[in-house]
Design a protein around this motif. Structure first.
Motif, PDB file in Angstrom:
ATOM      1  N   PRO A  20      16.862 -47.085 -19.408  1.00 35.95           N
ATOM      2  CA  PRO A  20      18.135 -47.332 -20.083  1.00 35.95           C
ATOM      3  C   PRO A  20      18.471 -48.812 -20.224  1.00 35.95           C
ATOM      4  O   PRO A  20      19.524 -49.146 -20.778  1.00 35.95           O
ATOM      5  N   ASN A  21      17.597 -49.678 -19.738  1.00 32.03           N
ATOM      6  CA  ASN A  21      17.933 -51.104 -19.641  1.00 32.03           C
ATOM      7  C   ASN A  21      17.309 -51.978 -20.724  1.00 32.03           C
ATOM      8  O   ASN A  21      17.338 -53.207 -20.606  1.00 32.03           O
TER       9      ASN A  21
ATOM     10  N   THR B 174      18.285 -55.057 -33.303  1.00 30.77           N
ATOM     11  CA  THR B 174      19.573 -55.569 -32.834  1.00 30.77           C
ATOM     12  C   THR B 174      19.650 -55.418 -31.322  1.00 30.77           C
ATOM     13  O   THR B 174      18.915 -54.613 -30.735  1.00 30.77           O
ATOM     14  N   PRO B 175      20.531 -56.180 -30.673  1.00 31.50           N
ATOM     15  CA  PRO B 175      20.764 -55.942 -29.245  1.00 31.50           C
ATOM     16  C   PRO B 175      21.330 -54.547 -29.025  1.00 31.50           C
ATOM     17  O   PRO B 175      22.064 -54.023 -29.866  1.00 31.50           O
ATOM     18  N   ILE B 176      20.969 -53.937 -27.913  1.00 32.61           N
ATOM     19  CA  ILE B 176      21.556 -52.647 -27.536  1.00 32.61           C
ATOM     20  C   ILE B 176      22.794 -52.935 -26.706  1.00 32.61           C
ATOM     21  O   ILE B 176      22.698 -53.520 -25.619  1.00 32.61           O
ATOM     22  N   PRO B 177      23.978 -52.582 -27.183  1.00 32.05           N
ATOM     23  CA  PRO B 177      25.220 -52.923 -26.460  1.00 32.05           C
ATOM     24  C   PRO B 177      25.228 -52.334 -25.050  1.00 32.05           C
ATOM     25  O   PRO B 177      24.650 -51.270 -24.794  1.00 32.05           O
ATOM     26  N   ARG B 178      25.905 -53.010 -24.150  1.00 32.15           N
ATOM     27  CA  ARG B 178      25.981 -52.552 -22.766  1.00 32.15           C
ATOM     28  C   ARG B 178      26.587 -51.148 -22.644  1.00 32.15           C
ATOM     29  O   ARG B 178      26.117 -50.351 -21.830  1.00 32.15           O
ATOM     30  N   PRO B 179      27.623 -50.821 -23.432  1.00 36.73           N
ATOM     31  CA  PRO B 179      28.139 -49.447 -23.330  1.00 36.73           C
ATOM     32  C   PRO B 179      27.082 -48.390 -23.661  1.00 36.73           C
ATOM     33  O   PRO B 179      27.056 -47.321 -23.054  1.00 36.73           O
ATOM     34  N   VAL B 180      26.213 -48.696 -24.621  1.00 33.26           N
ATOM     35  CA  VAL B 180      25.144 -47.756 -24.967  1.00 33.26           C
ATOM     36  C   VAL B 180      24.149 -47.651 -23.818  1.00 33.26           C
ATOM     37  O   VAL B 180      23.695 -46.548 -23.460  1.00 33.26           O
ATOM     38  N   ARG B 181      23.815 -48.779 -23.189  1.00 31.07           N
ATOM     39  CA  ARG B 181      22.900 -48.746 -22.050  1.00 31.07           C
ATOM     40  C   ARG B 181      23.490 -47.959 -20.884  1.00 31.07           C
ATOM     41  O   ARG B 181      22.782 -47.214 -20.203  1.00 31.07           O
TER      42      ARG B 181
ATOM     43  N   PHE C  72      23.098 -44.356 -21.728  1.00 30.27           N
ATOM     44  CA  PHE C  72      21.723 -43.908 -21.485  1.00 30.27           C
ATOM     45  C   PHE C  72      21.479 -43.677 -19.993  1.00 30.27           C
ATOM     46  O   PHE C  72      20.816 -42.712 -19.597  1.00 30.27           O
ATOM     47  N   ALA C  73      22.011 -44.582 -19.158  1.00 33.18           N
ATOM     48  CA  ALA C  73      21.791 -44.467 -17.714  1.00 33.18           C
ATOM     49  C   ALA C  73      22.498 -43.239 -17.135  1.00 33.18           C
ATOM     50  O   ALA C  73      21.955 -42.554 -16.257  1.00 33.18           O
ATOM     51  N   ARG C  74      23.693 -42.965 -17.636  1.00 39.46           N
ATOM     52  CA  ARG C  74      24.473 -41.852 -17.084  1.00 39.46           C
ATOM     53  C   ARG C  74      24.030 -40.505 -17.646  1.00 39.46           C
ATOM     54  O   ARG C  74      24.047 -39.485 -16.932  1.00 39.46           O
ATOM     55  N   PHE C  75      23.620 -40.510 -18.928  1.00 41.65           N
ATOM     56  CA  PHE C  75      23.199 -39.265 -19.574  1.00 41.65           C
ATOM     57  C   PHE C  75      21.815 -39.473 -20.201  1.00 41.65           C
ATOM     58  O   PHE C  75      21.716 -39.773 -21.401  1.00 41.65           O
TER      59      PHE C  75
END
Length: 510
Positions: A69-70, A212-219, A222-225
């Motif tokens: 997710p990172n 594009t950069p992957i925004p932190r909320p999206v990461r 991904f980590a949570r779900f």
């Protein structure tokens, strides 16, 4: 003394680690992973040139069972792939089985002992019941044989052996090669050097890169779900599958789709390069898909810069302080960068000497007959050998699809061997011949044989002129075959079986 192991894996990249993870799942834990480099990660350990990044979306370039997710960007930079490899090795407890700085020189099948004898340069040999070769497709750097190379008085750097301590500032640089590596490297060089001359033999198709950069909320999502990231992986995989299967493998039926991709690349070139003559030189003369295309938003624009020159005349001589081309032009340089790729077929199939049953030398057999491997992993007369970088093994555009299909093949093969109480497997000659015939028929509709690939100089083609690197099936089919291949395609022998019959006695030899 010869160290005894259940299995030896050659290569600590993602392919070798995938094989190791599958062995652990099967309860086989007495194995070692040998690698000639000083660290793990394969190509992501060796390559560290400026601009290095994965050339497909990051969510696809990872194990499906170990999503990351990172990722910072849609196309992750090389150092993040290296960190991901380190993470996998740690999580799956692979490090303690790894031995670095260990160069395997040969492996020979001992018919009496029913084991592989693995010879290591400068070290004690190892003995293993099972041998896995995971040396990668792009592991043997190619240095061009150009007259005068040894007389050059400046700095020479190969892209696969980058010197981080060397300053590029103010240098008059030249780079040989315009493949996928050069597409990433050239814009980075141009941003730092005083002058840059690009020597091109074969242009490459380049399409826009949606990065594009992957925004932190999206990461965090991904980590949570993790299921959300897996869904993103499936969407991206479907897009890549359409590109590779429709545009490349079914070129005869979908010629318009391939032409559409070519038009996109031409439009990208036209939009980014101002000079008409430069555009002409950068336009490939072969069909889209003959060589692996690449993505970039900065490569073409680099040639608009006044300190960047494109040379297409062949290099005739390298002098102590410059390069002379066939048209008589000499360019003075301080730095020579070799983005000349890898010696895929001549030194990498196989990367080490492998001698199987009846003295069959794998490299010689491939070159004397045809490059071939059943389901891309096994060959007749090579018992208990799983070759993870073989002809017809590469499925789709993400190497991880190939790795995971091979992991499924290993699970089915070793599971059946355990069920039968056997200790040895060997694919039959007939099964191998039938698979080769199917692959040959499937390739007849591909761009490699229906398109215009004469000028591509593509590493997809082996020395026999056959496009035997890619497996011409959809990813779904490759995974299905790995789970369902006929078990009778293998001969299983060992202590718990009756007197084994030579598989050649049933199906003949070739």
């Amino acid at each position: 003394m010869t160290a005894q192991h259940e299995a030896v894996i050659i290569g600590a990249g993602f392919g070798g680690m995938g094989a190791a993870i599958q062995l652990d799942r099967l309860g086989i834990r007495d194995y070692v992973i040998l690698d000639r480099e000083a660290g793990l990660g394969g190509t992501w350990h060796v390559n560290r040139y400026p601009g290095l990044a994965v050339d497909i979306a990051s969510v696809t370039y990872s194990y499906s069972f170990e999503p990351n997710p990172n990722w910072s960007r849609l196309f992750a930079p090389g150092e993040e792939l290296k960190r991901y490899a380190e993470h996998v090795a740690t999580k799956y407890d692979l490090r303690r089985r790894m031995r670095f700085g260990t160069t395997v020189t040969s492996a020979r099948w001992d018919e009496t002992a029913q084991r592989w004898l693995v010879t290591v340069d400068g070290g004690e040999p190892l003995s293993a019941r099972y041998l896995f070769t995971a040396t990668g497709f792009l592991s043997q750097p190619k240095t061009p044989d150009i007259p005068g190379m040894d007389t050059f008085a400046g700095k020479i750097i190969h892209s696969a052996d980058w010197d981080d301590s060397y300053s590029l500032d103010g240098k008059r640089a030249a780079i040989i090669g315009t493949g996928a590596t050069a597409v990433q490297l050239i814009p980075e060089l141009a941003a730092k050097v005083k002058e840059l001359t690009v020597y091109q033999r074969t242009p490459i198709w380049v399409v826009p890169k949606v990065d594009t950069p992957i925004p932190r909320p999206v990461r965090r999502l991904f980590a949570r779900f993790p299921g959300v990231q897996r869904a993103a992986r499936l969407v991206n995989s479907a897009a890549l599958e359409t590109l590779s299967t429709v545009g490349v493998l079914h070129y005869r039926q979908a010629r318009l789709a391939a032409k559409g991709a070519e038009l996109l690349a031409r439009a990208h070139l036209f939009a980014q390069v101002r000079d008409a003559e430069t555009r002409r030189k950068l336009t490939p003369g072969y069909s889209f898909g003959c060589k692996r295309p690449t993505f970039s938003n900065s490569y073409f624009r680099t040639f608009n810069q006044p300190h960047v020159r494109l040379r297409t005349s062949s290099i005739e001589l390298i002098r102590p302080h410059g390069i002379t081309t066939a048209d008589g032009t000499t360019t003075d340089i301080d730095l020579l960068v070799l983005a000349t790729g890898f010696d895929l077929w001549e030194t990498n199939f196989p990367a080490v000497e492998i001698v199987g049953r009846d003295g069959r030398d794998l490299g010689k057999w491939w070159r004397d007959t045809r490059f071939q491997a059943y389901e891309g992993v096994t060959m007749p007369r090579f018992p208990n050998l799983v070759s993870l970088n073989s002809p017809y093994s590469y499925t789709g555009l993400s190497y991880f699809w190939t790795i995971e299909a091979q992991m499924k093949h290993i699970a089915r093969l070793f599971g059946e061997m355990r069920r039968r109480g056997a200790t040895t497997f060997e694919v039959t000659e007939q099964a191998n011949a039938d698979f080769l015939a199917r692959m040959t028929r499937r390739l007849e509709d591909s761009v490699f044989y229906r398109g215009n690939c004469a000028t591509a100089r593509s590493y997809y083609f082996n020395p026999h002129g056959e496009a035997s690197l890619l497996r011409p099936v959809p990813v779904v089919t490759g995974n299905r075959d790995a789970r369902r291949f006929p078990l009778d395609d293998y001969a299983f022998t060992g202590s718990a079986t009756t007197t084994p019959a030579d598989p050649r006695s049933r199906v003949g030899t070739q």
